[in-house]
Write an enzyme that holds these catalytic residues in place. Structure first.
Site, mmCIF file in Angstrom:
data_model
loop_
_atom_site.group_PDB
_atom_site.id
_atom_site.type_symbol
_atom_site.label_atom_id
_atom_site.label_comp_id
_atom_site.label_asym_id
_atom_site.label_seq_id
_atom_site.Cartn_x
_atom_site.Cartn_y
_atom_site.Cartn_z
ATOM 1 N N PRO A 127 0.777 -1.246 0.000
ATOM 2 C CA PRO A 127 0.000 0.000 0.000
ATOM 3 C C PRO A 127 0.814 1.305 0.000
ATOM 4 C CG PRO A 127 0.014 -0.937 2.185
ATOM 5 C CD PRO A 127 0.716 -1.918 1.290
ATOM 6 N N CYS A 128 1.424 1.601 -1.111
ATOM 7 C CA CYS A 128 2.190 2.843 -1.246
ATOM 8 C C CYS A 128 1.289 4.066 -1.189
ATOM 9 C CB CYS A 128 3.025 2.831 -2.527
ATOM 10 S SG CYS A 128 2.111 2.417 -4.020
#
Length: 161
Positions: A127-128
């Site tokens: 989850p950047c």
């Protein structure tokens, strides 16, 4: 192998290599950097089918974590950054400086963390989008700022209903 799925952030191309998810790409898709073909389309491949199912649940608000084999490829530093991203809980955000600190670096490494974050080949699952500026501002996102905002809104726990 690869497959395509519809999502609230547009079509996603999911790529499997050696029994693990190796990439999720937003449209418009680009040719692989190494010039190799992606191989055959494999909608029924177990890893791809599981990824589609879990992403569908995530977008429906029914899943907050993923349980998939992933194999992002990058430099040693990039892979260390990506390993930290999966530790950011659903519905929460962290700054680039916080990620740098988790890696044992000073805030001066924030820019390097940001560059590694932007190279994440498996967005959403790694989850950047949960990494923001130190002042709480939304900063760059390889998939585009509209997608980043949509993903963060999807994970928001501040909904009234």
């Amino acid at each position: 192998m690869w497959t395509v799925m519809e999502s609230p952030v547009g079509e996603l191309r999911l790529i499997e290599r050696a029994g693990a998810l190796s990439a999720i790409e937003f449209t418009p898709w680009r040719q692989p950097a190494d010039g190799r073909p992606l191989g055959e389309r494999g909608d029924d491949h177990p890893v791809l089918a599981a990824a589609v199912a879990q992403l569908t649940e995530y977008f429906a608000g029914e899943r907050t974590t993923f349980d998939l084999p992933v194999a992002p490829r990058g430099t040693e530093f990039q892979e260390r950054v990506w390993a930290q991203l999966v530790k950011i809980p659903f519905g929460e955000t962290r700054s680039y400086g916080e990620i740098a600190a988790w890696l044992g670096h000073t805030n001066a490494a924030s820019r390097a963390v940001g560059l590694a974050n932007g190279r994440n080949p498996i967005p959403i699952i790694v989850p950047c989008h949960r990494v923001i500026g130190a002042d709480g501002s939304l900063t760059g996102y390889a998939g585009g700022m509209d997608r980043k905002k949509l993903l963060l809104d999807l994970e928001s726990t501040d909904r009234l209903f």
